[in-house]
Motif scaffolding. Structure first.
Motif, PDB file in Angstrom:
ATOM      1  N   ASP A  98     -14.562  -6.542  -1.777  1.00  0.00           N
ATOM      2  CA  ASP A  98     -13.485  -6.297  -0.817  1.00  0.00           C
ATOM      3  C   ASP A  98     -12.211  -7.065  -1.150  1.00  0.00           C
ATOM      4  OD1 ASP A  98     -14.892  -4.497   0.724  1.00  0.00           O
ATOM      5  OD2 ASP A  98     -15.765  -6.040   1.979  1.00  0.00           O
ATOM      6  N   ALA A  99     -12.260  -7.925  -2.172  1.00  0.00           N
ATOM      7  CA  ALA A  99     -11.068  -8.660  -2.580  1.00  0.00           C
ATOM      8  C   ALA A  99     -10.148  -7.808  -3.438  1.00  0.00           C
ATOM      9  CB  ALA A  99     -11.472  -9.923  -3.335  1.00  0.00           C
ATOM     10  N   LEU A 100     -10.492  -6.547  -3.661  1.00  0.00           N
ATOM     11  CA  LEU A 100      -9.656  -5.657  -4.466  1.00  0.00           C
ATOM     12  C   LEU A 100      -8.255  -5.521  -3.864  1.00  0.00           C
ATOM     13  CD1 LEU A 100     -11.895  -2.592  -5.377  1.00  0.00           C
ATOM     14  CD2 LEU A 100     -11.025  -4.340  -6.908  1.00  0.00           C
ATOM     15  N   GLY A 101      -7.285  -5.367  -4.739  1.00  0.00           N
ATOM     16  CA  GLY A 101      -5.927  -5.089  -4.290  1.00  0.00           C
ATOM     17  C   GLY A 101      -5.504  -3.717  -4.771  1.00  0.00           C
ATOM     18  N   LEU A 102      -5.588  -2.728  -3.911  1.00  0.00           N
ATOM     19  CA  LEU A 102      -5.285  -1.355  -4.302  1.00  0.00           C
ATOM     20  C   LEU A 102      -3.832  -0.973  -4.052  1.00  0.00           C
ATOM     21  CD1 LEU A 102      -8.487   0.486  -2.987  1.00  0.00           C
ATOM     22  CD2 LEU A 102      -8.046  -0.460  -5.262  1.00  0.00           C
ATOM     23  N   VAL A 103      -3.129  -1.755  -3.232  1.00  0.00           N
ATOM     24  CA  VAL A 103      -1.738  -1.437  -2.900  1.00  0.00           C
ATOM     25  C   VAL A 103      -0.840  -2.601  -3.317  1.00  0.00           C
ATOM     26  CG1 VAL A 103      -0.131  -0.753  -1.092  1.00  0.00           C
ATOM     27  CG2 VAL A 103      -2.545  -0.096  -0.915  1.00  0.00           C
ATOM     28  N   PRO A 104      -0.044  -2.435  -4.385  1.00  0.00           N
ATOM     29  CA  PRO A 104       0.860  -3.516  -4.797  1.00  0.00           C
ATOM     30  C   PRO A 104       1.900  -3.796  -3.725  1.00  0.00           C
ATOM     31  CG  PRO A 104       0.708  -1.777  -6.475  1.00  0.00           C
ATOM     32  CD  PRO A 104       0.046  -1.247  -5.241  1.00  0.00           C
ATOM     33  N   ALA A 105       2.368  -5.031  -3.680  1.00  0.00           N
ATOM     34  CA  ALA A 105       3.374  -5.409  -2.683  1.00  0.00           C
ATOM     35  C   ALA A 105       4.623  -4.541  -2.809  1.00  0.00           C
ATOM     36  CB  ALA A 105       3.731  -6.882  -2.840  1.00  0.00           C
ATOM     37  N   LYS A 106       4.993  -4.198  -4.039  1.00  0.00           N
ATOM     38  CA  LYS A 106       6.187  -3.387  -4.257  1.00  0.00           C
ATOM     39  C   LYS A 106       6.053  -2.021  -3.609  1.00  0.00           C
ATOM     40  CE  LYS A 106       9.046  -1.408  -7.937  1.00  0.00           C
ATOM     41  NZ  LYS A 106       9.211  -1.245  -9.410  1.00  0.00           N
ATOM     42  N   ALA A 107       4.819  -1.492  -3.559  1.00  0.00           N
ATOM     43  CA  ALA A 107       4.606  -0.160  -2.983  1.00  0.00           C
ATOM     44  C   ALA A 107       4.929  -0.136  -1.499  1.00  0.00           C
ATOM     45  CB  ALA A 107       3.169   0.295  -3.222  1.00  0.00           C
ATOM     46  N   HIS A 108       4.666  -1.230  -0.792  1.00  0.00           N
ATOM     47  CA  HIS A 108       4.987  -1.289   0.635  1.00  0.00           C
ATOM     48  C   HIS A 108       6.501  -1.218   0.837  1.00  0.00           C
ATOM     49  CE1 HIS A 108       0.957  -2.079   2.187  1.00  0.00           C
ATOM     50  NE2 HIS A 108       0.789  -2.947   1.208  1.00  0.00           N
ATOM     51  N   VAL A 109       7.247  -1.887  -0.019  1.00  0.00           N
ATOM     52  CA  VAL A 109       8.710  -1.860   0.071  1.00  0.00           C
ATOM     53  C   VAL A 109       9.225  -0.445  -0.201  1.00  0.00           C
ATOM     54  CG1 VAL A 109      10.858  -2.770  -0.884  1.00  0.00           C
ATOM     55  CG2 VAL A 109       8.875  -4.285  -0.601  1.00  0.00           C
ATOM     56  N   LEU A 110       8.707   0.172  -1.248  1.00  0.00           N
ATOM     57  CA  LEU A 110       9.136   1.527  -1.588  1.00  0.00           C
ATOM     58  C   LEU A 110       8.797   2.514  -0.483  1.00  0.00           C
ATOM     59  CD1 LEU A 110       8.091   1.656  -5.353  1.00  0.00           C
ATOM     60  CD2 LEU A 110      10.401   1.420  -4.416  1.00  0.00           C
ATOM     61  N   THR A 143       1.826  11.993   5.238  1.00  0.00           N
ATOM     62  CA  THR A 143       1.077  11.902   3.984  1.00  0.00           C
ATOM     63  C   THR A 143       1.069  10.470   3.464  1.00  0.00           C
ATOM     64  OG1 THR A 143       1.583  14.193   3.381  1.00  0.00           O
ATOM     65  CG2 THR A 143       0.956  12.714   1.599  1.00  0.00           C
ATOM     66  N   LEU A 144       2.230   9.826   3.490  1.00  0.00           N
ATOM     67  CA  LEU A 144       2.306   8.438   3.036  1.00  0.00           C
ATOM     68  C   LEU A 144       1.484   7.519   3.939  1.00  0.00           C
ATOM     69  CD1 LEU A 144       6.091   8.202   2.097  1.00  0.00           C
ATOM     70  CD2 LEU A 144       4.144   8.230   0.525  1.00  0.00           C
ATOM     71  N   ASP A 145       1.580   7.717   5.260  1.00  0.00           N
ATOM     72  CA  ASP A 145       0.807   6.896   6.194  1.00  0.00           C
ATOM     73  C   ASP A 145      -0.680   7.005   5.908  1.00  0.00           C
ATOM     74  OD1 ASP A 145       3.105   6.088   7.452  1.00  0.00           O
ATOM     75  OD2 ASP A 145       2.894   7.417   9.181  1.00  0.00           O
ATOM     76  N   THR A 146      -1.159   8.230   5.731  1.00  0.00           N
ATOM     77  CA  THR A 146      -2.576   8.446   5.481  1.00  0.00           C
ATOM     78  C   THR A 146      -3.004   7.837   4.153  1.00  0.00           C
ATOM     79  OG1 THR A 146      -2.522  10.514   6.749  1.00  0.00           O
ATOM     80  CG2 THR A 146      -4.374  10.207   5.256  1.00  0.00           C
ATOM     81  N   SER A 147      -2.181   7.994   3.119  1.00  0.00           N
ATOM     82  CA  SER A 147      -2.514   7.453   1.803  1.00  0.00           C
ATOM     83  C   SER A 147      -2.636   5.931   1.850  1.00  0.00           C
ATOM     84  CB  SER A 147      -1.448   7.868   0.789  1.00  0.00           C
ATOM     85  OG  SER A 147      -1.366   9.273   0.673  1.00  0.00           O
ATOM     86  N   PHE A 148      -1.652   5.274   2.449  1.00  0.00           N
ATOM     87  CA  PHE A 148      -1.688   3.816   2.520  1.00  0.00           C
ATOM     88  C   PHE A 148      -2.841   3.332   3.402  1.00  0.00           C
ATOM     89  CE2 PHE A 148       2.336   4.059   0.469  1.00  0.00           C
ATOM     90  CZ  PHE A 148       2.627   2.797  -0.025  1.00  0.00           C
ATOM     91  N   ASP A 149      -3.081   4.022   4.514  1.00  0.00           N
ATOM     92  CA  ASP A 149      -4.171   3.614   5.400  1.00  0.00           C
ATOM     93  C   ASP A 149      -5.528   3.734   4.712  1.00  0.00           C
ATOM     94  OD1 ASP A 149      -2.371   3.037   7.368  1.00  0.00           O
ATOM     95  OD2 ASP A 149      -2.754   4.822   8.565  1.00  0.00           O
ATOM     96  N   LEU A 150      -5.706   4.799   3.940  1.00  0.00           N
ATOM     97  CA  LEU A 150      -6.965   4.966   3.216  1.00  0.00           C
ATOM     98  C   LEU A 150      -7.171   3.843   2.200  1.00  0.00           C
ATOM     99  CD1 LEU A 150      -7.255   8.804   2.518  1.00  0.00           C
ATOM    100  CD2 LEU A 150      -8.913   7.371   3.704  1.00  0.00           C
ATOM    101  N   LEU A 151      -6.129   3.515   1.466  1.00  0.00           N
ATOM    102  CA  LEU A 151      -6.251   2.458   0.467  1.00  0.00           C
ATOM    103  C   LEU A 151      -6.539   1.110   1.119  1.00  0.00           C
ATOM    104  CD1 LEU A 151      -3.345   3.499  -1.927  1.00  0.00           C
ATOM    105  CD2 LEU A 151      -5.792   3.592  -2.410  1.00  0.00           C
ATOM    106  N   GLN A 152      -5.894   0.838   2.237  1.00  0.00           N
ATOM    107  CA  GLN A 152      -6.133  -0.429   2.922  1.00  0.00           C
ATOM    108  C   GLN A 152      -7.538  -0.472   3.522  1.00  0.00           C
ATOM    109  OE1 GLN A 152      -2.717  -0.356   5.497  1.00  0.00           O
ATOM    110  NE2 GLN A 152      -1.406  -1.378   3.996  1.00  0.00           N
ATOM    111  N   LEU A 153      -8.027   0.678   3.983  1.00  0.00           N
ATOM    112  CA  LEU A 153      -9.406   0.750   4.474  1.00  0.00           C
ATOM    113  C   LEU A 153     -10.377   0.432   3.336  1.00  0.00           C
ATOM    114  CD1 LEU A 153     -11.589   1.660   6.608  1.00  0.00           C
ATOM    115  CD2 LEU A 153     -11.415   3.911   5.549  1.00  0.00           C
ATOM    116  N   MET A 154     -10.147   1.014   2.180  1.00  0.00           N
ATOM    117  CA  MET A 154     -11.037   0.788   1.047  1.00  0.00           C
ATOM    118  C   MET A 154     -10.969  -0.655   0.557  1.00  0.00           C
ATOM    119  SD  MET A 154     -10.644   4.385  -1.028  1.00  0.00           S
ATOM    120  CE  MET A 154     -11.882   3.925  -2.245  1.00  0.00           C
ATOM    121  N   GLU A 155      -9.795  -1.273   0.660  1.00  0.00           N
ATOM    122  CA  GLU A 155      -9.679  -2.688   0.296  1.00  0.00           C
ATOM    123  C   GLU A 155     -10.607  -3.542   1.156  1.00  0.00           C
ATOM    124  OE1 GLU A 155      -5.044  -3.160  -1.280  1.00  0.00           O
ATOM    125  OE2 GLU A 155      -5.551  -3.552   0.817  1.00  0.00           O
TER     126      GLU A 155
END
Length: 201
Positions: A98-110, A143-155
């Protein structure tokens, strides 16, 4: 071990509903789902023709769609690298996955910048074309909300997903085959993101 390449999808993302399918699959698993947004049904393609007096800003719309696709592809690349690395190691301690990082910090800014630009696009549209502009905006942001939420769930919950996968798979299969069927992660979020990016290209 040689990692198989992530092949580009050939279908249209919303036509085949890859992201929606993965979303539903994750929703069905036990665990914390607080960060998951409610995915919206894909809207029909907006009438981008507008009117002869007030046409929809096609160049700006196409640019926003290309930027959305680029962000989804970057997320796909990052998630693919991390998941392949984690799931290819059969002896990994799953309590640490669960320590995986699937979403880079830069992606949140973009993402924030892109969502703001989509809203500005809809607000600037002429009255006659606002329904089409707002439909395009709502679809992209959802679409973006769902994509980011899925990645954060998987993290947060990947270790749980792995344990459930190992418990439910036939005993005759190896751990590698259970977690990496056909050389791809059993929760292939990267493929879903690429499929969806293609719909925006």
């Amino acid at each position: 071990m040689h990692e198989p390449p992530m092949r580009e999808p050939t279908g249209r993302g919303f036509k085949y509903g890859t992201l929606s399918t993965l979303y539903a699959r994750c929703r069905s698993l036990p665990g914390d789902r607080r960060a998951l947004c409610k995915i919206v049904s894909p809207l029909g393609p907006p009438d981008a023709r507008g009117t002869t007096e007030d046409p929809l800003d096609q160049p700006r719309l196409k640019l926003l769609r290309r930027r959305t696709a680029a962000l989804l592809r970057e997320l796909a690349k990052q998630s693919d690298e991390q998941l392949l690395r984690a799931l290819s190691h059969g002896q990994a301690r799953w309590d640490q996955v669960d320590a995986l990082g699937l979403v880079p910090a830069k992606a949140h800014v973009l993402r924030k910048m892109l969502a703001a630009d989509w809203r500005a696009f809809a607000e600037a549209a002429a009255i006659e074309t606002q329904p089409a502009a707002r439909a395009a905006m709502q679809e992209a942001i959802a679409t973006l909300d769902t994509s980011f939420d899925l990645l954060q769930l998987m993290e947060r919950r990947l270790a749980t997903f792995v344990r459930l996968r190992l418990q439910s798979a036939p005993e005759s299969t190896t751990q590698e085959d259970r977690l990496m069927p056909d050389g791809r992660p059993f929760l292939d979020v990267a493929r879903a993101l690429l499929d969806t990016a293609e719909a925006y290209s």
